[in-house]
Design a protein around this motif. Structure first.
Motif, short mmCIF file in Angstrom:
data_model
loop_
_atom_site.label_atom_id
_atom_site.label_comp_id
_atom_site.label_asym_id
_atom_site.label_seq_id
_atom_site.Cartn_x
_atom_site.Cartn_y
_atom_site.Cartn_z
N LYS A 1 -43.69 -9.02 -55.49
CA LYS A 1 -43.93 -8.13 -56.62
C LYS A 1 -44.60 -6.86 -56.11
CE LYS A 1 -44.19 -11.33 -60.41
NZ LYS A 1 -44.60 -12.70 -60.23
N ARG A 2 -44.02 -5.72 -56.49
CA ARG A 2 -44.56 -4.44 -56.03
C ARG A 2 -45.69 -3.94 -56.93
NH1 ARG A 2 -41.06 -1.63 -52.12
NH2 ARG A 2 -39.51 -3.19 -51.60
N LYS A 3 -45.65 -4.31 -58.19
CA LYS A 3 -46.74 -3.93 -59.10
C LYS A 3 -47.81 -5.00 -59.00
CE LYS A 3 -44.06 -1.30 -62.41
NZ LYS A 3 -43.71 -1.12 -63.81
N VAL A 4 -48.86 -4.68 -58.26
CA VAL A 4 -49.88 -5.66 -57.95
C VAL A 4 -51.12 -5.43 -58.81
CG1 VAL A 4 -51.33 -6.63 -56.12
CG2 VAL A 4 -49.07 -5.72 -55.56
N ALA A 5 -51.54 -6.47 -59.49
CA ALA A 5 -52.83 -6.42 -60.19
C ALA A 5 -53.88 -6.56 -59.10
CB ALA A 5 -52.93 -7.56 -61.19
N LYS A 6 -54.83 -5.66 -59.07
CA LYS A 6 -55.88 -5.68 -58.06
C LYS A 6 -57.13 -5.07 -58.65
CE LYS A 6 -53.59 -1.67 -56.14
NZ LYS A 6 -52.85 -1.13 -55.03
N VAL A 7 -58.27 -5.32 -58.03
CA VAL A 7 -59.53 -4.77 -58.52
C VAL A 7 -60.30 -4.13 -57.38
CG1 VAL A 7 -59.77 -6.39 -60.46
CG2 VAL A 7 -60.74 -7.00 -58.24
N ASP A 8 -61.17 -3.23 -57.76
CA ASP A 8 -62.08 -2.61 -56.81
C ASP A 8 -63.22 -3.57 -56.52
OD1 ASP A 8 -62.89 0.08 -55.47
OD2 ASP A 8 -64.72 -0.66 -56.44
N ALA A 9 -63.79 -3.48 -55.36
CA ALA A 9 -64.89 -4.35 -54.95
C ALA A 9 -66.08 -4.29 -55.90
CB ALA A 9 -65.33 -4.01 -53.53
N ASP A 10 -66.26 -3.18 -56.59
CA ASP A 10 -67.39 -3.03 -57.51
C ASP A 10 -67.07 -3.41 -58.95
OD1 ASP A 10 -69.27 -2.19 -55.60
OD2 ASP A 10 -68.47 -0.15 -55.65
N THR A 11 -65.93 -4.02 -59.19
CA THR A 11 -65.55 -4.45 -60.54
C THR A 11 -66.45 -5.59 -60.98
OG1 THR A 11 -63.26 -3.83 -60.11
CG2 THR A 11 -63.65 -5.33 -61.96
N GLU A 12 -66.91 -5.53 -62.22
CA GLU A 12 -67.75 -6.58 -62.78
C GLU A 12 -66.95 -7.87 -62.94
OE1 GLU A 12 -70.98 -6.53 -63.46
OE2 GLU A 12 -71.30 -4.39 -63.04
N ILE A 13 -67.61 -9.00 -62.76
CA ILE A 13 -66.95 -10.30 -62.85
C ILE A 13 -66.32 -10.53 -64.22
CG2 ILE A 13 -67.35 -12.80 -62.80
CD1 ILE A 13 -67.18 -11.32 -60.06
N GLU A 14 -66.96 -10.05 -65.28
CA GLU A 14 -66.37 -10.21 -66.62
C GLU A 14 -65.00 -9.52 -66.69
OE1 GLU A 14 -70.23 -8.34 -67.49
OE2 GLU A 14 -69.82 -9.65 -65.77
N ASP A 15 -64.90 -8.37 -66.03
CA ASP A 15 -63.62 -7.65 -66.01
C ASP A 15 -62.59 -8.38 -65.15
OD1 ASP A 15 -64.69 -5.67 -67.68
OD2 ASP A 15 -65.45 -4.53 -65.97
N VAL A 16 -63.04 -8.95 -64.05
CA VAL A 16 -62.14 -9.75 -63.20
C VAL A 16 -61.60 -10.92 -64.00
CG1 VAL A 16 -62.02 -11.25 -61.17
CG2 VAL A 16 -63.27 -9.08 -61.03
N ALA A 17 -62.51 -11.62 -64.72
CA ALA A 17 -62.09 -12.77 -65.54
C ALA A 17 -61.09 -12.34 -66.60
CB ALA A 17 -63.32 -13.42 -66.18
N VAL B 1 -49.50 -3.31 -50.70
CA VAL B 1 -48.24 -2.73 -51.17
C VAL B 1 -47.45 -3.70 -52.06
CG1 VAL B 1 -48.03 -1.12 -49.23
CG2 VAL B 1 -47.00 -3.40 -49.06
N ALA B 2 -47.82 -5.00 -52.03
CA ALA B 2 -47.13 -5.99 -52.84
C ALA B 2 -47.94 -7.28 -52.80
CB ALA B 2 -45.72 -6.24 -52.31
N TYR B 3 -47.46 -8.26 -53.55
CA TYR B 3 -48.07 -9.60 -53.55
C TYR B 3 -46.93 -10.60 -53.68
CZ TYR B 3 -51.45 -13.30 -54.32
OH TYR B 3 -52.23 -14.43 -54.18
N ILE B 4 -46.99 -11.66 -52.89
CA ILE B 4 -45.95 -12.69 -52.98
C ILE B 4 -46.60 -14.05 -53.20
CG2 ILE B 4 -45.79 -13.01 -50.48
CD1 ILE B 4 -42.67 -13.42 -51.10
#
Length: 151
Positions: free
Chosen positions: A98-114, A45-48
């Motif tokens: 911060k309520r707007k959290v950048a996050k990724v799905d477990a299947d996201t490619e590493i290039e996209d994570v980078a 729900v957030a990240y601090i």
């Protein structure tokens, strides 16, 4: 390579009902600088981060930056610093996180994570599967796993 292959699955996190005191305790105990905030379903729900807390500590001042080397503090409140810190510790985590959290799905490619880590200039990304927190991946994780086989 996918995010779930290199993420850390033992994630330090805090609940949305926690206060800043519990966040700071985790930062100190585990030598970390940020944690996801989750609800009772383990949904992010957030990240601090330590930066969020640092900005809040300095929130009472109006700061003017004349150049990279010159900072002027224009005015500040008269509340004692120690008293402000005590009040901050008792705040609910969601008052600073911060309520707007950048996050990724477990299947996201590493290039996209980078790309996300670089573009957003953040150190870590929570990883979720089916909307639930399952891990965290850092810039260091991406660098280590990307280059370990060729060095």
């Amino acid at each position: 390579m996918k995010a779930h292959e290199i993420m850390i699955s033992n994630v330090y996190k805090v609940k949305e009902t926690d206060n800043i005191r519990s966040v700071i305790k985790k930062f100190i105990e585990y030598h970390i600088s940020g944690v996801p905030v989750v609800n009772n379903k383990n949904e992010i729900v957030a990240y601090i981060s330590d930066g969020d807390i640092m900005r809040y500590i300095g929130k009472h001042k109006d700061i003017f930056i004349d150049s990279i080397y010159t900072v002027f503090i224009i005015k500040g409140d008269t509340e004692d610093f120690d008293e402000r810190i005590k009040k901050i510790l008792d705040l609910n985590v969601l008052e600073i996180a911060k309520r707007k959290v950048a996050k990724v799905d477990a299947d996201t490619e590493i290039e996209d994570v980078a790309a996300i880590l670089g573009k957003k200039r953040i150190k870590k990304l929570p990883v979720e599967k089916d909307g639930v927190l399952v891990g965290i991946i850092s810039r260091g994780d991406v660098i280590r796993h990307t280059f370990k086989s060729i060095l």
